[in-house]
Design an enzyme around this catalytic site. Structure first.
Site, mmCIF file in Angstrom:
data_model
loop_
_atom_site.group_PDB
_atom_site.id
_atom_site.type_symbol
_atom_site.label_atom_id
_atom_site.label_comp_id
_atom_site.label_asym_id
_atom_site.label_seq_id
_atom_site.Cartn_x
_atom_site.Cartn_y
_atom_site.Cartn_z
ATOM 1 C CE LYS A 1 -3.821 -2.701 2.225
ATOM 2 N NZ LYS A 1 -3.878 -3.114 3.422
ATOM 3 C CD GLN B 1 -3.417 -4.497 6.767
ATOM 4 O OE1 GLN B 1 -3.710 -3.747 5.652
ATOM 5 N NE2 GLN B 1 -3.851 -6.051 6.045
ATOM 6 C CG ASP C 1 -9.972 -0.598 4.917
ATOM 7 O OD1 ASP C 1 -9.443 -1.051 3.710
ATOM 8 O OD2 ASP C 1 -9.721 -1.278 5.857
#
Ligand code: NDP
Length: 290
Positions: A54, A98, A123
């Site tokens: 990322k 994460q 997200d």
């Protein structure tokens, strides 16, 4: 006849190129450089690879990327305080934590994710964004299902009026996929572990999405000839061997188009995250001007 292979690499490159242009536009028009903060707690090796990916992709596209690495022993309150700090940071437009979190705080995952400002929730897991997706309002949408839709569009595969079947009803893939396909006027069926006669249902699909996490479960006889098969599954069956939820070698002879694993949907997810960071900046600019 062999199916068209939908290459994640090719579509991810197109999505990233378009995100890069939008990043440049935001810099030129609004003097804003998008910023993403990725919080990683603990030492999970797979998570470290995802976070590095990322970070690297952000750098390629001109997005500022901050990796916030916190120790395995981080408490829930320390993590919430870090999220509050990033929520208030004007240079950070997207925040993600994460997953999975370490065992000691895993049970608080929902509370932790819900602390992220919905406008920065790249997200798309916050209930506010989930609700907007369900009601059809502009929202930050989970990257994997959003990437699948983007890929269908880029590949010129019609969604409107098609029969779509999704295997899997998780909050991350199956459920958002249902709403995205329905919003595009597909007739959608969602299957799960209690579905009876699964193969009968999947054989009706013009678009079949496999998101169950069961290696090579979807066999050629479960696929309607000519169907588009999107394999979201990522299953490690040996230290260096990844396979999807679809038995690719045989399915490729029946399907009209199919995504491989690896090299398919997985690559789209990171590309869509970049798109979501850009989208988050735009939402925040709109909010500021409203
Ligand atoms: P979950 O484990 O959360 O959900 C799996 C779903 O599959 C559940 O709804 C489950 O049903 C259903 N299922 C399991 N077994 C069967 C069966 N035999 N028949 C029908 N349905 C079944 O998984 P995720 O949605 O998080 O992930 C699915 C897969 O996608 C995994 O391989 C994961 O690694 C991969 N993935 C890939 C991403 C990418 O970037 N490409 C991103 C996210 C996930 P029930 O609800 O009844 O238990």
């Amino acid at each position: 006849m062999s199916a068209k292979i939908l290459s994640g690499k090719e579509f991810a490159a197109q999505i990233k190129e378009s995100a890069k242009l939008e990043v440049e536009e935001l810099k030129n028009k609004f003097n804003v450089t998008p910023g993403l903060a990725v919080i990683i707690v603990g030492e999970n090796p797979a998570s470290q690879v995802y976070v590095r990916n990322k970070h690297k992709t952000c750098e390629e596209l001109g997005i500022n990327s901050e990796v916030v690495a916190m120790s395995e022993s981080t408490t829930k309150d320390e993590l919430l305080a870090k999220i509050d700090e990033l929520n208030a940071d004007k240079n950070i437009h997207g925040i993600l934590v994460q997953l999975p979190l370490p065992d000691a705080i895993k049970s608080h995952s929902e509370e932790i994710l819900n602390r992220i400002d919905p406008l920065k929730d790249v997200d798309g897991f916050h209930p506010m964004n989930v609700g907007k997706l369900v009601t059809g309002s502009p929202a930050l949408v989970p990257c994997t299902p959003a990437g699948c839709i983007e890929m269908l569009d880029l590949a010129g595969i019609e969604i409107d009026g098609k029969r779509a079947v999704i295997i899997g009803r998780s909050n991350i893939v199956g459920k958002p996929m249902l709403h995205l396909l329905m919003a595009r006027h597909a007739t959608v069926t969602v299957c799960h572990s209690h579905t009876k006669n699964l193969a009968e249902v999947t054989r009706e699909a013009d678009i079949l999405v496999a998101a169950m996490g069961k290696p090579k479960f979807v066999t050629a006889d479960m696929i309607k000839p000519g169907a588009t098969v999107i394999d979201v599954g990522i299953n490690r069956i040996a230290p260096k061997k990844l396979v999807g939820d679809v038995d690719f070698e045989n399915a490729v002879e029946v399907a009209g188009a199919i995504t491989p694993v690896p090299g398919g949907v997985g690559l789209l997810t990171v590309a869509m995250l970049m798109k979501n960071v850009v989208k988050a900046v735009k939402f925040q600019l709109e909010e500021k001007n409203s």
